[in-house]
Enzyme design. Sequence first.
Site, PDB file in Angstrom:
ATOM      1  N   ASP A  41     -49.145  20.236  -9.203  1.00 49.79           N
ATOM      2  CA  ASP A  41     -48.586  18.917  -9.473  1.00 49.79           C
ATOM      3  C   ASP A  41     -49.049  18.489 -10.863  1.00 49.79           C
ATOM      4  OD1 ASP A  41     -47.700  16.328  -9.535  1.00 49.79           O
ATOM      5  OD2 ASP A  41     -48.652  15.701  -7.668  1.00 49.79           O
ATOM      6  N   ASP A  89     -41.896  17.966 -11.687  1.00 54.53           N
ATOM      7  CA  ASP A  89     -43.299  18.168 -12.030  1.00 54.53           C
ATOM      8  C   ASP A  89     -44.123  18.828 -10.930  1.00 54.53           C
ATOM      9  OD1 ASP A  89     -42.903  15.967 -10.435  1.00 54.53           O
ATOM     10  OD2 ASP A  89     -44.450  14.745 -11.373  1.00 54.53           O
ATOM     11  N   GLU A  90     -43.492  19.270  -9.859  1.00 50.97           N
ATOM     12  CA  GLU A  90     -44.225  19.893  -8.762  1.00 50.97           C
ATOM     13  C   GLU A  90     -43.585  21.219  -8.362  1.00 50.97           C
ATOM     14  OE1 GLU A  90     -45.233  17.325  -5.434  1.00 50.97           O
ATOM     15  OE2 GLU A  90     -44.592  15.569  -6.588  1.00 50.97           O
TER      16      GLU A  90
END
Length: 414
Positions: free
Chosen positions: A11, A107-108
């Site tokens: 993350d 973003d993960e």
Amino acid sequence: MEKEPVILHSDMNSFYASVEMMLDPSLRGKPVAVCGSTEERHGIVLAKSELAKKAGVKTGMVNWEARQCCRDLIVVPPQYDEYIKFSRLAHEIYYRYTDQVEPFGMDECWLDVSRSSYHYGSGLEIAEAIRTATREELGLTVSVGVSFNKIFAKLGSDLKKPDAITEITPENFKEKVWPLAASEMIYVGRATEAKLAKYGIHTIGQLAATPPELLRTWFGVNGLKLWHYANGTDGSRVMHKDFVSPVKSIGHGITCVADLENEEEIYKVILELSQDIGHRLRVHELSAKTVQIAVRGNDLRGSQFQCKLPIKTQLPSEIASAAFQAFHDHYPWNTKVRAITVRAVELVPKSDIDQMSMFVDTTRLEKREKLQDTIEELRSRYGKKAVTYAVLLGDLKMPDDGGEKVRMPGLMYQ
């Protein structure tokens, strides 16, 4: 004995804000918030730095409200092209260790490194290598969860931030996970949390101890999934980096920069949104049999209507006409319109044979399809704005900040 899976969840910390601070070093060490433009009615916090977070700034706050929490807050506009670029660069780092990389938002990502330990070490060692490479090569930080399934890997990355690694194992998950609030677990949103609380279930451990039959009664099949998630028995696999999920619907929505006050303005926005939908249907070689339109008024209340098409289509003009007809037939105009989403559903392969209708002018449709072929060809050569409808050349009250480029998955594939 079969080897225990090794799953990571990476993350990227305060992603949008971190990219902005990396691009502009003068922002480092200051409270920063990435916000949409107040003038274009996207004046809410999209991301915030750690300092802004500590000052009480939260994602989703209106700009002025965020400034009340933090008087020194520096507000910057989003740069979606940069976020997409850095997301792809981070993925390139992940690909060094495995080709089983499944995005969960920009973003993960989940990574299955079960087969990578022979070359790169344990899950913790790979997580540390990713954390170091991301910081040194991209100037960004990540928090990584290491576990034996996707649920606990995701939970691990949330437990310690920023720039940290947390491991949850079969031996320690009851100690680490079960005391946590049920809302800490993925897919336990506010409504589910409230319903669980009504039955006296407040922690993940209490959820794990609840008979699965009861959870199924309360939540259907999703109740059983929650029980497996809480007990660490979920076996969802991490998809390959080239995996493309089956397309079940294609939609495009927008929050307008000013209220739409009449049907003429409504139709223009619908027609513009339908251009993108028609193009994506062509890319996937699909046609739509039904069109849905969702409308949100300036009182923030939403409505959704749909219209069955007389014949399956990819044509933006047909999609727009159906969506507008559904709006015209059902919207009561008790408030001006703030946001519109158009969605093509009941998708079937373009090659499927369709039942002809005596009420459909197939000759006209064939001519329109040939015309659309030409339009698509011109747009592919000269850009999406090279050819458009004359009616769309005026003020559409639509934002143009690039946010439509960001399409983030919201599902964990089973």
